[in-house]
Each structure stands twice: as structure tokens, then as C-alpha cells.
Design a protein around this motif. Structure first.
Motif, PDB file in Angstrom:
ATOM      1  N   ASP A 174       0.857  -1.277  -0.081  1.00 13.26           N
ATOM      2  CA  ASP A 174       0.119  -0.170   0.042  1.00 13.26           C
ATOM      3  C   ASP A 174       0.865   1.353   0.114  1.00 13.26           C
ATOM      4  N   HIS A 175       1.290   1.783  -1.281  1.00  8.63           N
ATOM      5  CA  HIS A 175       2.210   2.938  -1.293  1.00  8.63           C
ATOM      6  C   HIS A 175       1.847   3.540  -2.410  1.00  8.63           C
ATOM      7  N   LYS A 176       2.503   4.855  -2.616  1.00 10.72           N
ATOM      8  CA  LYS A 176       2.199   5.781  -3.784  1.00 10.72           C
ATOM      9  C   LYS A 176       2.258   5.112  -5.322  1.00 10.72           C
ATOM     10  N   ILE A 177       3.227   4.364  -5.543  1.00  8.04           N
ATOM     11  CA  ILE A 177       3.432   3.766  -6.962  1.00  8.04           C
ATOM     12  C   ILE A 177       2.051   2.911  -7.167  1.00  8.04           C
ATOM     13  N   HIS A 178       1.564   2.108  -6.273  1.00  2.42           N
ATOM     14  CA  HIS A 178       0.614   1.068  -6.435  1.00  2.42           C
ATOM     15  C   HIS A 178      -0.869   1.968  -6.600  1.00  2.42           C
ATOM     16  N   HIS A 179      -0.848   3.387  -5.769  1.00  2.00           N
ATOM     17  CA  HIS A 179      -1.920   4.098  -5.828  1.00  2.00           C
ATOM     18  C   HIS A 179      -2.104   4.651  -7.223  1.00  2.00           C
ATOM     19  N   ILE A 180      -0.934   4.952  -7.839  1.00  2.00           N
ATOM     20  CA  ILE A 180      -1.178   5.628  -9.150  1.00  2.00           C
ATOM     21  C   ILE A 180      -1.542   4.595 -10.320  1.00  2.00           C
ATOM     22  N   LEU A 181      -1.119   3.455 -10.231  1.00  5.64           N
ATOM     23  CA  LEU A 181      -1.193   2.436 -11.137  1.00  5.64           C
ATOM     24  C   LEU A 181      -2.778   1.987 -10.820  1.00  5.64           C
ATOM     25  N   TYR A 182      -3.300   1.957  -9.773  1.00  7.90           N
ATOM     26  CA  TYR A 182      -4.518   1.574  -9.586  1.00  7.90           C
ATOM     27  C   TYR A 182      -5.677   2.579 -10.102  1.00  7.90           C
ATOM     28  N   LYS A 183      -5.262   3.890  -9.896  1.00 10.49           N
ATOM     29  CA  LYS A 183      -6.044   5.033 -10.412  1.00 10.49           C
ATOM     30  C   LYS A 183      -6.093   5.046 -11.796  1.00 10.49           C
ATOM     31  N   ALA A 184      -5.075   4.648 -12.701  1.00 11.02           N
ATOM     32  CA  ALA A 184      -4.890   4.653 -13.958  1.00 11.02           C
ATOM     33  C   ALA A 184      -5.597   3.445 -14.649  1.00 11.02           C
ATOM     34  N   LEU A 185      -5.552   2.148 -13.724  1.00 11.12           N
ATOM     35  CA  LEU A 185      -6.711   1.140 -14.244  1.00 11.12           C
ATOM     36  C   LEU A 185      -7.782   1.558 -14.315  1.00 11.12           C
ATOM     37  N   LYS A 186      -8.537   2.240 -13.141  1.00  8.29           N
ATOM     38  CA  LYS A 186      -9.785   2.689 -13.138  1.00  8.29           C
ATOM     39  C   LYS A 186     -10.120   3.619 -14.142  1.00  8.29           C
ATOM     40  N   LEU A 187      -9.125   4.238 -14.543  1.00 11.05           N
ATOM     41  CA  LEU A 187      -9.543   5.229 -15.687  1.00 11.05           C
ATOM     42  C   LEU A 187      -9.831   4.271 -16.980  1.00 11.05           C
ATOM     43  N   VAL A 188      -8.795   3.561 -17.413  1.00 12.67           N
ATOM     44  CA  VAL A 188      -8.999   2.443 -18.426  1.00 12.67           C
ATOM     45  C   VAL A 188     -10.259   1.818 -18.341  1.00 12.67           C
ATOM     46  N   GLU A 189     -10.796   1.184 -17.211  1.00 17.17           N
ATOM     47  CA  GLU A 189     -12.172   0.835 -16.996  1.00 17.17           C
ATOM     48  C   GLU A 189     -13.024   1.440 -17.676  1.00 17.17           C
ATOM     49  N   LEU A 190     -12.989   2.931 -17.375  1.00 18.48           N
ATOM     50  CA  LEU A 190     -13.946   3.654 -17.579  1.00 18.48           C
ATOM     51  C   LEU A 190     -14.075   3.952 -19.214  1.00 18.48           C
ATOM     52  N   HIS A 191     -13.096   3.875 -19.801  1.00 18.95           N
ATOM     53  CA  HIS A 191     -12.908   4.350 -21.180  1.00 18.95           C
ATOM     54  C   HIS A 191     -12.648   3.571 -22.407  1.00 18.95           C
ATOM     55  N   TYR A 192     -12.422   2.338 -21.869  1.00 16.69           N
ATOM     56  CA  TYR A 192     -11.652   1.411 -22.807  1.00 16.69           C
ATOM     57  C   TYR A 192     -13.050   1.103 -24.000  1.00 16.69           C
ATOM     58  N   ASN A 193     -12.602   0.620 -25.190  1.00 18.36           N
ATOM     59  CA  ASN A 193     -13.636   0.559 -26.298  1.00 18.36           C
ATOM     60  C   ASN A 193     -13.480  -0.839 -26.798  1.00 18.36           C
ATOM     61  N   TYR A 233       9.006  -1.279 -13.114  1.00 16.44           N
ATOM     62  CA  TYR A 233       7.652  -0.421 -13.175  1.00 16.44           C
ATOM     63  C   TYR A 233       7.696   0.758 -14.091  1.00 16.44           C
ATOM     64  N   GLU A 234       8.683   1.130 -14.625  1.00 19.28           N
ATOM     65  CA  GLU A 234       9.013   2.264 -15.338  1.00 19.28           C
ATOM     66  C   GLU A 234       8.001   2.372 -16.422  1.00 19.28           C
ATOM     67  N   ASN A 235       7.951   1.421 -17.378  1.00 16.88           N
ATOM     68  CA  ASN A 235       6.967   1.354 -18.594  1.00 16.88           C
ATOM     69  C   ASN A 235       5.482   1.592 -18.070  1.00 16.88           C
ATOM     70  N   ALA A 236       4.986   0.894 -17.145  1.00 18.38           N
ATOM     71  CA  ALA A 236       3.434   1.139 -16.620  1.00 18.38           C
ATOM     72  C   ALA A 236       3.329   2.278 -15.968  1.00 18.38           C
ATOM     73  N   LEU A 237       4.548   2.928 -15.512  1.00 21.25           N
ATOM     74  CA  LEU A 237       4.215   4.503 -14.969  1.00 21.25           C
ATOM     75  C   LEU A 237       4.276   5.379 -15.822  1.00 21.25           C
ATOM     76  N   LEU A 243      -1.816   9.014 -19.359  1.00 23.91           N
ATOM     77  CA  LEU A 243      -3.235   8.779 -19.394  1.00 23.91           C
ATOM     78  C   LEU A 243      -3.749   9.772 -18.252  1.00 23.91           C
ATOM     79  N   LEU A 244      -3.308   9.912 -16.891  1.00 27.32           N
ATOM     80  CA  LEU A 244      -3.551  10.425 -16.057  1.00 27.32           C
ATOM     81  C   LEU A 244      -3.462  11.800 -16.086  1.00 27.32           C
ATOM     82  N   LEU A 245      -2.331  12.440 -16.626  1.00 27.09           N
ATOM     83  CA  LEU A 245      -2.196  13.706 -16.814  1.00 27.09           C
ATOM     84  C   LEU A 245      -2.926  14.484 -17.912  1.00 27.09           C
ATOM     85  N   ASN A 246      -3.531  13.519 -18.813  1.00 31.10           N
ATOM     86  CA  ASN A 246      -4.365  14.093 -19.931  1.00 31.10           C
ATOM     87  C   ASN A 246      -5.776  13.642 -19.926  1.00 31.10           C
TER      88      ASN A 246
END
Length: 413
Positions: A174-193, A233-237, A243-246
Motif C-alpha cells: 500500500d504505497h504511492k506507486i500502486h496508488h497511481i497504477l490503480y487509479k490509471a487502471l480505473k480510468l482504463v476501465e471507464l474508457h476502453y472500447n 515498473y517504469e513502463n507502466a508508470l 493517461l492520468l495527466l491528459n
């Protein structure tokens, strides 16, 4: 997942809102997004005018694809695939597509490419095992752990003698790197086609531990330090950052959130040509460099520098190439600013040859001579290099390599 409506346009084209777009509030969403300072389009009467940026704007459930165009072809399917292939080439993406590749590619967008990449990266991270980090926490515990926070302990535990309000370090996932990745995953869930991604995203959400929602800014990523333990983790981040900043949520209505993955086509063309040459021209006497910087003016408090796109050095020659994503017509000519810039490259880089590199319908080199001012300038030239585009990315790359070898690198067999 609601069905997504798709709009496809070419760069620099105007897009006018129809009645169906206004019913979806697409016009209001884009006008509000433009108010945030977006550089991707300008507002015109009853529509928007796109510029040199290409890629995808996802507005609510509407996908707007802006495609490059370097010839008279109106084949949007061809340029859609070429754009994806150019991005793959520049950033080294390797996406494994299912056996139904031909069917999938017809509906694939740049956004789908990044979603596919992100899902693939997270799947690999989960398979490898999520890393743990020490992170600071505080709260009421039944055992004394870490340091006692005396003021909060008194205020909260006056009648709870069995508890201790403490601040402590915990070693877990439970740390910042995984917080970021989880937030981006939820964004992908919202917008995937792509339907094929749905089950993979669902599996990831089941297996990736739920993380708290955090506010993500540029500084969030700048504060991450990579080491031997988390380098994978660099590629995923990097994709999560893109995704998150745009992503621009519609806070007023919540229906027309905007996710923009747009690329300046001038920069993409420059990077594409450089990567193709760098990876495919291997000769001990040839050095291919990008963005070489030289200072050419200075005052007491400031200075100015020049930075050509591509510099090719051999043992006894220097060639400077400057890429321009422009479709010049038959009577087209370089702008005076471009020609002056190339003249400066001659002088400061001691270049034997310079050329402006354009995409074209046929490959050809048109040489032009600078009018000499001094005796040593009698051979200064600037060519207009047109490299033939092709609907097959591999053939386009071959055209670039062959053209540069034949016209600028006579030393290569």
C-alpha cells in the motif's frame, strides 16, 4: 461499457457540429475543454478547427480520431494504421494482438494501443509480484508501535486506556506507486472500447489490491525514485502518467469527461525519421545524432541556441537534416525562415550538406544553392528532400533508409 460513437477527421480539417452532436453536448464539452488552454484545436463558427496535433480525443462516449495526412489519399483506415505504427516505432512498443489481428486493427485507435499496453504491463507486474515499500501511517492501535502522538492520544483515548495513537512505518504494497497504477487502471476501465480488453481489465481489478484514490499531478511522478527493485515498473508508470495527466473530468455534469492522447505531428515525424535511421544504418564510419545543441548568440543575461533535428557525421562530412511535416504542392518552396535556419546550420555545424525533409508522394531531392557572400560559401546548398510515403510501414521505413543512403551517404555500399 456503453457503446462508443466514433468520429474520424484529418489534421488541419474543420469539424462542424451536427444536431446529433449538440444533443450529446459535444459542442459544449469541447468548448469548455478549449477553455483549459488546449493547443489541439481552435474554435470556429459551429465547430472546431484541428491543427497539426494527431491522436484521439475521448469526450464522454464519443471518440474523435485526428489522423495525419501527407498526400492526396483520403484513406482514413490507412493513415489510422500508419499513425499507430509510427508511434510503435518511436516508443518501441511491442503489442501482441490476438489471432483476429486483421479484424481488431480496423477498429483500433491510438487510445486502444495505450490501453492494451497498460493492461499488458500490469499483468506482467502482478505475475512477477507487487513490490513492498515502507510507508508512514498513523492511527489508534491496541499495541504501542512506532512513536506515540501525545496530543492526539490524549484527545482521542482519554477513556480508552487500552489504545495508543501512534505514527509508525509499515512494510506492505500500500504505497504511492500502486496508488497511481490503480487509479490509471480505473480510468482504463471507464474508457476502453475494445471488448477483448474487458475481461482482462476485470481480472486485473480482482487481483490488484484496491488502493485509496489520490490526486495525481506532474510532481507526483517527479517524486518517484527508481532503483533496482522497482525499475521494472517504469513502463507502466510512464503510460499511467500519460493517461492520468491528459484526463480532464467534467466536474459540472460528470458526463463529458475528456481524455486526450494527442501528438504534435512535426515532432512525431522528426522522431520517426531519426529512429528509423538510427536503428537501421549501422556503419562504423557513420554517427547519427538527434537534437545536437550549439549556442550561437549570447548577451550578459541570456543566450540563444540552435538545435537541428538530425545530424549525420562521417569521417569527413557533416549532413544536417531538418524534418518538416508539410505537404508542399508542385510549386511549393521552403519558407524563408527554414532556409535561413539551414544556412545557420551550415555555418555553425560546418555542414557539407543540409536538407529539409518532407513526406511526399514520390521520392526526390531538389537541390538549391545559397547565393555566395564570401568565397568560402560558393558550395553551400540546401535541398528539399521528399521521401515517398507508403501504406505499409515497413516499406515506408525502407524508403527513408534508401533515400538517405543514396543521397547523403555515398560511403555506404
Amino acid at each position: 461499457m456503453k457503446p462508443s460513437k466514433s468520429i474520424v477527421v484529418f489534421e488541419h480539417e474543420p469539424f462542424h457540429f451536427k444536431e446529433e452532436h449538440k444533443k450529446m453536448k459535444l459542442d459544449i464539452a469541447l468548448e469548455n475543454y478549449h477553455g483549459d488552454g488546449t493547443p489541439f484545436f481552435s474554435l470556429i463558427r459551429n465547430g472546431v478547427q484541428f491543427n497539426q496535433h494527431v491522436g484521439v480525443l475521448k469526450v464522454g462516449h464519443t471518440t474523435i480520431e485526428v489522423l495525419p495526412k501527407a498526400d492526396r489519399s483520403n484513406e482514413k483506415g490507412v493513415w489510422k494504421q500508419l499513425l499507430i505504427d509510427m508511434i510503435k516505432t518511436v516508443w518501441g512498443f511491442d503489442v501482441k494482438i490476438s489471432s483476429r489481428a486483421d479484424l481488431k486493427l480496423k477498429n483500433t485507435t491510438v487510445l486502444d494501443l495505450y490501453f492494451e499496453l497498460y493492461v499488458k504491463e500490469l499483468e506482467q507486474l502482478l505475475h512477477r509480484g507487487l513490490i513492498k515499500r515502507y510507508n508512514k501511517k498513523e492511527g489508534n492501535l491496541y499495541a504501542l508501535k512506532g512513536s506515540l502522538q501525545f496530543s492526539k492520544h490524549i484527545s482521542q483515548n482519554l477513556i480508552h486506556k487500552e489504545r495508543f495513537y501512534v505514527k509508525y512505518s509499515n512494510y506492505d504494497i500500500d504505497h504511492k506507486i500502486h496508488h497511481i497504477l490503480y487509479k490509471a487502471l480505473k480510468l482504463v476501465e471507464l474508457h476502453y472500447n475494445q471488448p477483448d480488453l474487458g475481461s482482462r481489465i476485470g481480472t486485473l481489478l480482482l487481483n490488484f489490491p484496491e488502493m485509496p484514490d489520490i490526486k495525481v499531478t506532474e510532481s507526483t511522478f517527479e517524486s518517484i525514485n527508481f532503483d533496482r527493485k522497482n525499475l521494472h515498473y517504469e513502463n507502466a508508470l510512464q503510460i499511467a502518467k500519460l493517461l492520468l495527466l491528459n484526463y480532464h473530468p467534467d466536474v459540472s455534469r460528470g458526463k463529458n469527461n475528456v481524455l486526450a492522447l494527442m501528438f504534435d505531428m512535426n515532432l512525431l515525424w522528426e522522431q520517426f525519421v531519426y529512429i528509423v535511421l538510427k536503428k537501421n544504418i549501422k556503419h562504423k564510419a557513420v554517427r547519427i545524432k538527434s537534437q545536437q545543441i550549439k549556442e550561437f548568440w549570447r548577451s550578459k543575461n541570456t543566450s540563444s541556441r540552435m538545435k537541428p533535428d538530425i545530424v549525420i557525421e562521417t569521417n569527413n562530412t557533416v549532413v544536417v537534416l531538418d524534418t518538416k511535416w508539410k505537404n508542399l504542392n508542385k510549386k511549393g518552396k521552403p519558407s524563408p525562415e527554414d532556409l535561413r535556419q539551414m544556412y545557420a546550420y551550415h555555418r555553425y555545424f560546418k555542414a557539407s550538406r543540409t536538407a529539409l525533409v518532407y513526406p511526399g508522394e514520390e521520392s526526390k531531392l531538389i537541390n538549391g544553392n545559397y547565393t555566395p557572400i564570401h568565397d568560402d560559401e560558393s558550395k553551400l546548398t540546401c535541398g528539399m528532400a521528399f521521401i515517398s510515403t507508403h501504406k505499409d510501414i515497413q516499406q515506408w521505413k525502407t524508403n527513408i533508409i534508401s533515400f538517405v543512403k543514396e543521397n547523403f551517404l555515398e560511403i555506404i555500399d
